[in-house]
Each structure stands twice: as structure tokens, then as C-alpha cells.
Scaffold this motif. Sequence first.
Motif, PDB file in Angstrom:
ATOM      1  N   UNK A  54       0.785  -1.240   0.000  1.00  0.00           N
ATOM      2  CA  UNK A  54       0.000   0.000   0.000  1.00  0.00           C
ATOM      3  C   UNK A  54       0.808   1.276   0.000  1.00  0.00           C
ATOM      4  N   UNK A  55       2.116   1.193  -0.099  1.00  0.00           N
ATOM      5  CA  UNK A  55       2.925   2.420  -0.063  1.00  0.00           C
ATOM      6  C   UNK A  55       2.949   3.147  -1.406  1.00  0.00           C
ATOM      7  N   UNK A  56       2.847   2.424  -2.509  1.00  0.00           N
ATOM      8  CA  UNK A  56       2.978   3.056  -3.822  1.00  0.00           C
ATOM      9  C   UNK A  56       1.965   4.173  -4.060  1.00  0.00           C
ATOM     10  N   UNK A  57       0.679   3.993  -3.737  1.00  0.00           N
ATOM     11  CA  UNK A  57      -0.280   5.090  -3.948  1.00  0.00           C
ATOM     12  C   UNK A  57      -0.035   6.300  -3.041  1.00  0.00           C
ATOM     13  N   UNK A  58       0.747   6.121  -1.988  1.00  0.00           N
ATOM     14  CA  UNK A  58       1.016   7.217  -1.054  1.00  0.00           C
ATOM     15  C   UNK A  58       2.179   8.101  -1.487  1.00  0.00           C
ATOM     16  N   UNK A  59       2.971   7.625  -2.448  1.00  0.00           N
ATOM     17  CA  UNK A  59       4.131   8.397  -2.895  1.00  0.00           C
ATOM     18  C   UNK A  59       3.677   9.632  -3.654  1.00  0.00           C
ATOM     19  N   UNK A  60       4.355  10.748  -3.371  1.00  0.00           N
ATOM     20  CA  UNK A  60       3.993  12.036  -3.978  1.00  0.00           C
ATOM     21  C   UNK A  60       5.189  12.625  -4.711  1.00  0.00           C
ATOM     22  N   UNK A  61       4.919  13.640  -5.518  1.00  0.00           N
ATOM     23  CA  UNK A  61       5.977  14.349  -6.208  1.00  0.00           C
ATOM     24  C   UNK A  61       7.026  14.818  -5.193  1.00  0.00           C
ATOM     25  N   UNK A  62       8.275  14.729  -5.551  1.00  0.00           N
ATOM     26  CA  UNK A  62       9.429  15.070  -4.716  1.00  0.00           C
ATOM     27  C   UNK A  62       9.778  13.997  -3.682  1.00  0.00           C
ATOM     28  N   UNK A  63       9.001  12.906  -3.618  1.00  0.00           N
ATOM     29  CA  UNK A  63       9.399  11.781  -2.773  1.00  0.00           C
ATOM     30  C   UNK A  63      10.508  11.023  -3.488  1.00  0.00           C
ATOM     31  N   UNK A  64      11.195  10.218  -2.739  1.00  0.00           N
ATOM     32  CA  UNK A  64      12.273   9.406  -3.278  1.00  0.00           C
ATOM     33  C   UNK A  64      12.263   8.082  -2.538  1.00  0.00           C
ATOM     34  N   UNK A  65      12.562   7.011  -3.232  1.00  0.00           N
ATOM     35  CA  UNK A  65      12.596   5.688  -2.614  1.00  0.00           C
ATOM     36  C   UNK A  65      14.048   5.245  -2.514  1.00  0.00           C
ATOM     37  N   UNK A  66      14.418   4.778  -1.346  1.00  0.00           N
ATOM     38  CA  UNK A  66      15.777   4.332  -1.090  1.00  0.00           C
ATOM     39  C   UNK A  66      15.743   2.840  -0.799  1.00  0.00           C
ATOM     40  N   UNK A  81       9.220   9.251  -9.542  1.00  0.00           N
ATOM     41  CA  UNK A  81       9.680   8.862  -8.211  1.00  0.00           C
ATOM     42  C   UNK A  81      10.978   8.087  -8.408  1.00  0.00           C
ATOM     43  N   UNK A  82      12.115   8.695  -8.048  1.00  0.00           N
ATOM     44  CA  UNK A  82      13.389   8.015  -8.286  1.00  0.00           C
ATOM     45  C   UNK A  82      13.671   6.922  -7.256  1.00  0.00           C
ATOM     46  N   UNK A  83      14.406   5.922  -7.690  1.00  0.00           N
ATOM     47  CA  UNK A  83      14.897   4.876  -6.799  1.00  0.00           C
ATOM     48  C   UNK A  83      16.363   5.157  -6.533  1.00  0.00           C
TER      49      UNK A  83
END
Length: 137
Positions: A54-66, A81-83
Motif C-alpha cells: 500500500x505504499x505506492x499510492x502514497x508516494x507524492x511528487x518530490x518523494x524518493x525511494x531508497x 519517483x526516483x529509486x
Amino acid sequence: MPSILRSQSKTYSNYKHHNTAKGLVGISPSGMFTFVSDLYSERTSDKEATKDCGILPLLEENDSVMADKGFDIENILPKNIPLNIPPFLRKSEHLSLEEQTETRRIAALRIYVEREKMEFALSVAADLNKIWIICSY
């Protein structure tokens, strides 16, 4: 260790030599947990857990995934959304100066998350997900 063979198979980690579970967390730049997934069996792929939690729909512009190298989720992230994964040695024996700088930048933020090893009695297995979520927050 679960008594049911199928459960043992789904949770056993050849790498860690234990029955394990894994969860995903979202963290703000200040280090506050902003998302905690349910636990998944060790055999659940990182991609499958990421899609399901359920995290993918919560990601917003300027977020980043590490993530660690090998956490193969780049093709399921929302557009823009960059990795961020730490550079790793490929054919060369040393990281370039740019790769060293990037590794330090990522490590400074990733310090908030460490893999924890905790052993629980099988009698609490039914409540393990609740324990994980409460302890994470």
C-alpha cells in the motif's frame, strides 16, 4: 520455527539460517517513520511486498525511494519517483569519486533503518505483525 512444513518453507532464509519475516517502512528525511507495512514471509519477493503493502499510492511528487542494491522495484514505482540505491562495484575494483559521494549521501539517510534480528517464541506468532507495527512506530 513454525510447526507446519509449508510455513517453515515460506519463512526460512538460507542467508540468515532462521525463519524470518520482513516488512517495509517509509521514513521522512528527519528520520520519522511515516509508513509501516505488515510483515511478509521471507520468500515474498521485494517487488511483490512493495506492490501489496500500500505504499505506492502514497508516494507524492518530490518523494524518493531508497533501497539496497538488488531491491528490484524501479519498474513499479510511479513516474517521477526516483529509486536511490547505493552504487556498487561492477567491473572496476574501486568506486569513482562521484560514486563514493553518492554512497555517503545515501548512507547518511539510510542510517535510520537497520535490519533487526529478534527472536520470538512461536506462541506469539499470531501477534507478531502487531508487535512489529507497534515497535516500529
